[in-house]
Design an enzyme around this catalytic site. Structure first.
Site, short mmCIF file in Angstrom:
data_model
loop_
_atom_site.label_atom_id
_atom_site.label_comp_id
_atom_site.label_asym_id
_atom_site.label_seq_id
_atom_site.Cartn_x
_atom_site.Cartn_y
_atom_site.Cartn_z
CB CYS A 42 -0.94 0.00 1.21
SG CYS A 42 -1.97 1.48 1.32
CB CYS A 47 -3.41 2.42 -1.52
SG CYS A 47 -3.41 0.73 -0.94
CE LYS A 50 -5.00 3.38 -6.05
NZ LYS A 50 -5.92 2.34 -5.53
CE1 TYR A 178 -11.23 -1.87 -5.51
CE2 TYR A 178 -11.46 -4.14 -6.23
CZ TYR A 178 -11.84 -3.11 -5.39
OH TYR A 178 -12.79 -3.31 -4.43
CD GLU A 182 -7.66 1.96 -8.54
OE1 GLU A 182 -8.48 2.17 -7.63
OE2 GLU A 182 -6.56 1.39 -8.35
CG HIS A 437 -30.20 21.47 -2.55
ND1 HIS A 437 -30.27 20.62 -3.64
CD2 HIS A 437 -30.48 22.72 -3.01
CE1 HIS A 437 -30.61 21.32 -4.71
NE2 HIS A 437 -30.73 22.58 -4.35
CD GLU A 442 -29.61 17.33 -3.21
OE1 GLU A 442 -30.76 17.57 -2.81
OE2 GLU A 442 -28.84 18.20 -3.67
#
Length: 461
Positions: A42, A47, A50, A178, A182, A437, A442
């Site tokens: 990672c 991660c 990346k 993934y 990516e 909002h 929402e």
């Protein structure tokens, strides 16, 4: 025989470091052995770097959208070397933090390769010392899988992609998960002509079908060529230095680089498992029970090497649960059935729970709520891309079974939605929440009527 410890941890990635640090804080004498760099996949080659690349790759579209808001962007240039080198500085800083964490916790760190010699001992391959322990925890993670085809050595994996000397003009990404999706977005954002080849009918296998279709469509709108039902038969170097790719379809293409993003395999090779009674599966993953114990009662394993859920937060949670259970007299279990996750593609994906197909196959009646709309950021432009928000509920109990998001900040949003789903929230709980909002999120609390209903897995008109 050399030094003795209460716990030896093999691997200083996210899971191993968390387990070692916590066990030491609870009074255990702990050794951590790492042959490469601290931080694991990672931090060093996954991660974290990346995500830096993802951030960098998104600026071109942001610059384009900025024009509709009155901003004039002139002489914008991208320098690959600057990004690559700044990323390396950050990774070095993080690696230092991991070292300090272990040092401050009183953990003994060995910069060496460990090989099991029994269920309670390991040998340091460079130093030659044999260490013993009451328990051993294997946390060696995974490693990129490269298919066994002629010329495969001409390609790279995600490991090498972080350190390219120069960006190619054209690149082929092989895979549909993934990492493949990516990196396709990353290279395309850097201006590299990008092609993705996947052997299946659609990318992101295992995700909700609407998510898969939306991501594929928008990737193609951004200029990424996607070749589905396509596999590679061989690679060869041309006289001009390019890599010629021969497909199973009979066609061929040439690229500056070919990157294999064809999954990762548990990193068990050379660990000395044959000197123990540790059982492994078909993918060489270490088989463990719900407390991460292997078939050898003194050896445990956490993280990607067990192939339960190859995600960093899962490895961290498993490492912590191990330490809590065996060094703090606090039996702790990790549940792998509800895991929020994100794909940092372009567009981004956030998801938790069941897909529409999974829910339809398990529950006799399912309500599906779906909203697709242009994000407010793009309403002053002619960009057609839409965001998707999708809720799947059990019609009988009103319980939310799945949440799927495609669009800006989907990863951030799904983390909060994941809390509600993990708590067992119902659609009424979502409806009772007042909307913020104007936001895209929402939609999670404003979709009142089902878009359609599934009965026994079939859509009811």
């Amino acid at each position: 025989m050399g030094r003795h410890f209460d716990l030896i941890v093999i691997g200083a990635g996210s899971g191993g470091v968390r387990a070692g640090r916590l066990a030491s804080s609870y009074g255990a004498k702990v050794a951590v052995i790492e042959e490469y760099r601290l931080g694991g996949t990672c931090v060093i080659r996954g991660c974290v770097p990346k995500k830096h690349f993802v951030y960098a790759s998104r600026f071109p579209e942001q610059f384009e959208v900025a024009k509709s808001f009155g901003w004039s962007m002139k002489d914008v240039q991208f320098d690959w070397a600057t990004l690559r080198d700044n990323k390396d500085k950050e990774i070095k800083r993080l690696e230092g933090i991991y070292g300090n964490i272990l040092d401050n916790a009183g953990v003994t760190l060995f910069r060496d390769r460990a090989e099991l010699t029994s269920g309670t001992s390991v040998k340091l391959q460079k130093d030659g010392e044999e260490l013993t322990a009451d328990r051993i925890l294997i946390a060696t993670g995974g490693t990129p899988f490269v298919p066994n085809i002629p010329g495969a050595e001409l390609g790279i994996t995600s490991n090498e992609a972080f350190h390219l000397e120069n960006l190619p003009e054209e690149i082929l990404i092989v895979g549909g998960g993934y990492i493949a999706v990516e990196f396709a977005g990353i290279f395309a954002g850097f201006g590299v002509k990008t092609t993705l080849a996947y052997r299946g009918p659609q990318i992101l296998r295992g995700f909700d079908q609407d998510v898969r279709d939306a991501v594929a469509s928008q990737m193609q709108e951004r200029g990424i060529e996607i070749l589905t039902n396509t596999d590679l038969e061989s690679l060869e170097k041309s006289k001009q230095g390019a890599i010629k790719v021969n497909y199973n379809t009979g066609k061929s293409q040439s690229f500056g680089e070919v990157m294999f993003a064809t999954g990762r395999t548990p990193n068990t090779k050379g660990l000395g498992l044959e000197y123990t009674d540790i059982e492994v599966g078909a993918r060489e993953e270490i088989i463990v029970d719900e407390q991460s114990r292997t078939s050898c009662p003194t050896v445990f394993a956490v993280g990607d090497v067990t192939d339960r859920a190859a995600l960093t937060p899962v490895a961290i949670r498993e490492g912590a649960a191990f330490a809590e259970t065996f060094y703090n007299d606090n039996p702790t279990f990790v549940h792998h059935d509800l895991i929020p996750t994100a794909v940092f593609s372009e567009p981004e994906v956030g998801t938790i729970g069941m897909t529409e197909t999974q829910a339809g196959n398990r529950y006799h009646k399912v309500n599906v709520y779906k909203a697709a709309f242009r994000p407010m950021m793009n309403t002053l432009t002619d960009k057609p891309a839409k965001e998707i928000y999708k809720l799947i509920t059990d019609a009988d109990t009103d319980k939310v079974l799945g949440v799927h998001i495609v669009g800006h900040a989907a990863g951030e949003i799904i983390q909060m939605a994941g809390i509600a789903v993990t708590m067992g929230a119902t659609k009424a709980d979502f409806d009772r929440t007042i909307a913020v909002h104007p936001t895209a999120a929402e939609e999670l609390v404003t979709m009142k009527q089902p878009s359609y209903v599934l009965e026994y897995g079939k859509k009811v008109e």
